[in-house]
Every structure is written in C-alpha cells, then in structure tokens.
Design a protein around this motif. Structure first.
Motif, short mmCIF file in Angstrom:
data_model
loop_
_atom_site.label_atom_id
_atom_site.label_comp_id
_atom_site.label_asym_id
_atom_site.label_seq_id
_atom_site.Cartn_x
_atom_site.Cartn_y
_atom_site.Cartn_z
N HIS A 320 0.84 -1.19 0.00
CA HIS A 320 0.00 0.00 0.00
C HIS A 320 0.88 1.25 0.00
CE1 HIS A 320 -2.69 -3.05 1.99
NE2 HIS A 320 -3.42 -2.66 0.96
N ARG A 321 0.27 2.39 -0.35
CA ARG A 321 1.06 3.63 -0.34
C ARG A 321 1.53 3.96 1.07
NH1 ARG A 321 -1.03 9.81 -1.61
NH2 ARG A 321 0.98 10.81 -1.23
N SER A 322 0.64 3.77 2.05
CA SER A 322 0.98 4.07 3.45
C SER A 322 1.58 2.85 4.12
CB SER A 322 -0.28 4.50 4.21
OG SER A 322 -0.86 5.65 3.65
N PRO A 323 2.36 3.04 5.18
CA PRO A 323 2.80 1.90 5.99
C PRO A 323 1.59 1.17 6.55
CG PRO A 323 4.04 3.89 6.55
CD PRO A 323 2.92 4.33 5.66
N GLU A 324 1.70 -0.12 6.75
CA GLU A 324 0.56 -0.94 7.14
C GLU A 324 -0.18 -0.45 8.39
OE1 GLU A 324 -0.89 -3.70 5.31
OE2 GLU A 324 0.28 -2.41 3.98
N PRO A 325 0.51 -0.04 9.47
CA PRO A 325 -0.25 0.43 10.64
C PRO A 325 -1.10 1.66 10.35
CG PRO A 325 1.99 -0.16 11.27
CD PRO A 325 1.95 -0.17 9.77
N ILE A 326 -0.59 2.61 9.54
CA ILE A 326 -1.38 3.79 9.15
C ILE A 326 -2.52 3.38 8.24
CG2 ILE A 326 -1.33 5.91 7.78
CD1 ILE A 326 -0.06 6.48 10.34
N TYR A 327 -2.24 2.51 7.29
CA TYR A 327 -3.27 2.04 6.36
C TYR A 327 -4.41 1.36 7.12
CZ TYR A 327 -5.47 -0.66 2.60
OH TYR A 327 -6.38 -1.22 1.72
N ALA A 328 -4.05 0.53 8.10
CA ALA A 328 -5.07 -0.19 8.87
C ALA A 328 -5.90 0.77 9.71
CB ALA A 328 -4.42 -1.24 9.75
N ALA A 329 -5.25 1.75 10.34
CA ALA A 329 -5.97 2.72 11.16
C ALA A 329 -6.92 3.57 10.31
CB ALA A 329 -4.98 3.61 11.91
N ASP A 330 -6.45 3.95 9.12
CA ASP A 330 -7.29 4.72 8.21
C ASP A 330 -8.52 3.91 7.79
OD1 ASP A 330 -7.78 6.93 6.18
OD2 ASP A 330 -7.49 5.23 4.83
N ARG A 331 -8.31 2.67 7.41
CA ARG A 331 -9.43 1.82 6.98
C ARG A 331 -10.44 1.61 8.10
NH1 ARG A 331 -10.00 -1.20 1.91
NH2 ARG A 331 -10.35 -3.06 3.17
N GLU A 332 -9.93 1.33 9.30
CA GLU A 332 -10.84 1.07 10.41
C GLU A 332 -11.60 2.32 10.81
OE1 GLU A 332 -12.67 -1.18 13.57
OE2 GLU A 332 -11.87 -1.58 11.57
N SER A 333 -10.94 3.48 10.83
CA SER A 333 -11.64 4.71 11.21
C SER A 333 -12.70 5.06 10.16
CB SER A 333 -10.65 5.87 11.38
OG SER A 333 -10.00 6.19 10.17
N ARG A 334 -12.41 4.83 8.88
CA ARG A 334 -13.39 5.08 7.84
C ARG A 334 -14.57 4.11 7.95
NH1 ARG A 334 -11.61 8.11 3.30
NH2 ARG A 334 -9.43 8.77 3.47
N ARG A 335 -14.29 2.86 8.29
CA ARG A 335 -15.36 1.88 8.46
C ARG A 335 -16.32 2.30 9.57
NH1 ARG A 335 -17.12 -1.84 11.60
NH2 ARG A 335 -15.42 -1.56 13.11
N ILE A 336 -15.75 2.72 10.69
CA ILE A 336 -16.60 3.15 11.82
C ILE A 336 -17.39 4.39 11.44
CG2 ILE A 336 -16.57 4.01 14.19
CD1 ILE A 336 -14.02 2.32 14.62
N ALA A 337 -16.74 5.34 10.74
CA ALA A 337 -17.42 6.56 10.32
C ALA A 337 -18.58 6.24 9.38
CB ALA A 337 -16.44 7.51 9.64
#
Length: 345
Positions: A320-337
């Motif tokens: 992914h473009r972002s490092p995995e921990p940032i990518y995962a946090a972004d995906r999870e925060s978007r899912r919750i939103a």
C-alpha cells in the motif's frame, strides 16, 4: 523521561482549547440591524485572519445556528458574498430591510461596518503556545526495545471524530488489535491549527490504551513531525506530550526543498529546510513500491533517530502507499465513520 499520566495530559490540554463556535456566536450577536461585519473581522477577533475561510464556511451551512444573522457578514471588499440559502438576493433584501444601502451587490463598509469587541483571541494564544512549545528531552528508543508498532489516524462523521490506533507486531505487518474512540469535535479545521482539532482525540485514545496496558512501543502518526514550518508537527507534539516515541507520516509536503520530487523506489530522498540549507534535513520522501507514483513524507516525531525511523517504516511497507499500521488505522476509522453515517448514530 518516561510516559506521562495521559489522563492528566488530556485534561490539561482540553483546558487550552476554546469553543470557537460559541465565541463566534457572541461576536456576531454584537452586530445590530443596520450594520455589517466581515468574515475577516470575525476571524481577526478570534485571533487569526486565517480563520476567515472557516467563518465563511460555517455561516454558509444551512444547519448553522447563526444562519438568521449571517446576512450581516460580507466580504472585506464590501461585496455581499454568498448566502446559506443559495439565493444572494435574499441576503440583499434582508440588508435593505434593515436600512443598509446595497449598490451593485456591495455595501459601503465605511458607513455600515460595525466595530467588534474582541474576544480573548484564543487562536493567537494557541499559536503562541505552539510556537513556544518545548519538547521534553529523552534518549531515542532502541530498535531492540520495539515489540509493537502502531498507526494512528482520524476520520469524521459529521461532528463526530473517530480516532483509531492499530497495533502491529514489530514486523510491521502483523495486526494485533484495533483501539478506537468516537467523540464530538467542536474545534474546526483551520489551516495551521490541526493539532488542536485532533490531539484531544489522539491523547484520549492513548490514555484509554495506557489504562488497558496496550500502548505500543512506537507510534506512526498520520501527520508531520519535524517536516513542518515550525519544526513541530502534530506527530512531534503528540510524542512529547505523551512521552511516547513517534514518527510523522504525511501524504503532502508542506515545506522544505527536495532535489527529486519523484524518488526511485526505496530511496530515502532528503528534504532540506531550503536550498541554502541543504544540510538541515527536515524529513524524507520515500516511494514504497512501483504501484504508486505518490511518495510518503516521513520525518522524526519524538524519541527516535534517523536509523530507527528508516528501519521501522521500511518494515511497515507491504503493497500500500501508506505503511501498514497507518493504512489499517485509516481503513478502520473510515469503516466506523461509515457505520455511524449509515445508522444515524
């Protein structure tokens, strides 16, 4: 120095942050019928003219509680500007009904401008605090001491801010767990003041993780560290306040000069403070793989050195473009939103 008592840090930081919508309400309520003010005047009364864009955006929101007074706010040129209803003629009609002459969609500011009583100028106070912020000294964390690394990101659903910290194994690719909080956010997005919008969410989430004993050893923050006009991005401030090692990971370069805007894959391209200061390196551009043409901008946050930063961030790239921990946090925060928006919660 070690970790702070993060619950105390949260409480102390919250006390610094003024309720800007409430202060803006008080300012606009000062303006009587037959008088106008400008978006810039309102922003300056809050402490920084850069906030004029937020003032205009807020007053144009059909849900703004001040929409019935927003016709009394015009542009600094005297031009009427936009109106929350979308019909500028309604704004002109309301001004005329209050005795204000409107000629060619302009108001004579010399005649009708109201002198606002300034607030405590909270934005000026916040800028001063940030400018004078002093990072606590601590030795850089050692590579062998890192057992877990996490990514931190924030998404929004209306006025709700969702902060997620995704904790990974030290290999940078194995997800252990997500931690999240959802809180109302009243501080608006204003250029240069992102820290005061998102740090309360970050700190409260980390405080909860501290109480649960799940704080990571190293934190990747979606934002800048030293790669910042004041050398003090949100990643650095968060690390210093919390006492936790951090690295800033940003998608845009907001300052500095770079010899090659599109570095080769895996090459850490230095970003210097200026062309006359090539040895003052603020951060690096790194293109993680051939699947993207957009580099990440990485910089020291707090309690790390160049070697550890490059080693750990490199570990965390996995397609992914972002490092995995940032990518995962972004995906999870978007899912919750998305869930909040879909359910109306």
């Amino acid at each position: 120095m070690g970790l702070s008592d993060l619950r105390q840090v949260v409480e102390a930081f919250q006390l610094r942050i003024a309720d800007l919508p409430e202060l803006l309400t008080g300012l606009l309520q000062q303006v009587p019928a037959g008088k106008v003010t400008t978006y810039g005047d309102l922003a300056k009364a809050l402490g920084d003219s850069v906030a004029s864009r937020w003032v205009a955006t807020w007053l144009l929101d059909a849900n703004c509680p001040l929409r019935e007074l927003s016709h009394r706010v015009v542009r600094s040129t005297g031009d009427i500007g936009l109106y929350f209803s979308g019909d500028v003629q309604q704004k002109i009609a309301r001004l005329k009904a209050e005795g204000i002459e409107v000629t060619e969609s302009k108001v004579n500011l010399k005649q009708h401008r109201f002198a606002l009583t300034k607030t405590s100028m909270p934005l000026l106070e916040l800028k001063g605090w940030q400018t004078n912020f002093v990072c606590r000294a601590r030795p850089p964390v050692m590579l062998g001491d890192i057992r877990t690394i996490a990514g931190l990101d924030v998404s929004y659903a209306g006025n709700q801010g969702i902060a997620v910290c995704s904790r990974f194994d030290a290999d940078g690719k194995t997800l252990i767990s997500h931690a999240s909080i959802c809180r109302p956010v009243s501080f608006p997005y204003i250029t240069g003041y992102l820290a005061f919008r998102e740090l309360p969410l970050h700190l409260e989430l980390l405080a909860a993780m501290q109480e649960e004993g799940t704080l990571p050893d190293l934190l990747l923050v979606d934002g800048n560290g030293r790669l910042h006009p004041r050398r003090l991005g949100i990643a650095t401030m968060l690390g210093a306040l919390a006492g936790i090692p951090t690295i800033g990971i940003a998608k845009k370069r907001i300052c500095g000069t770079i010899a090659n805007d599109l570095p080769e894959v895996g090459v850490w391209e230095p970003i210097a403070a200026s062309q006359t200061e090539p040895d003052d390196v603020l951060g690096y551009a790194i293109l993680p793989h051939t699947k993207t043409k957009h580099p990440q901008y990485v910089s020291l946050g707090y309690g790390v050195d160049d070697h550890l930063m490059k080693t750990m961030v490199t570990r965390c790239f996995a397609g992914h473009r972002s490092p995995e921990p940032i990518y995962a946090a972004d995906r999870e925060s978007r899912r919750i939103a998305s869930t909040i928006v879909a359910t109306g919660a």
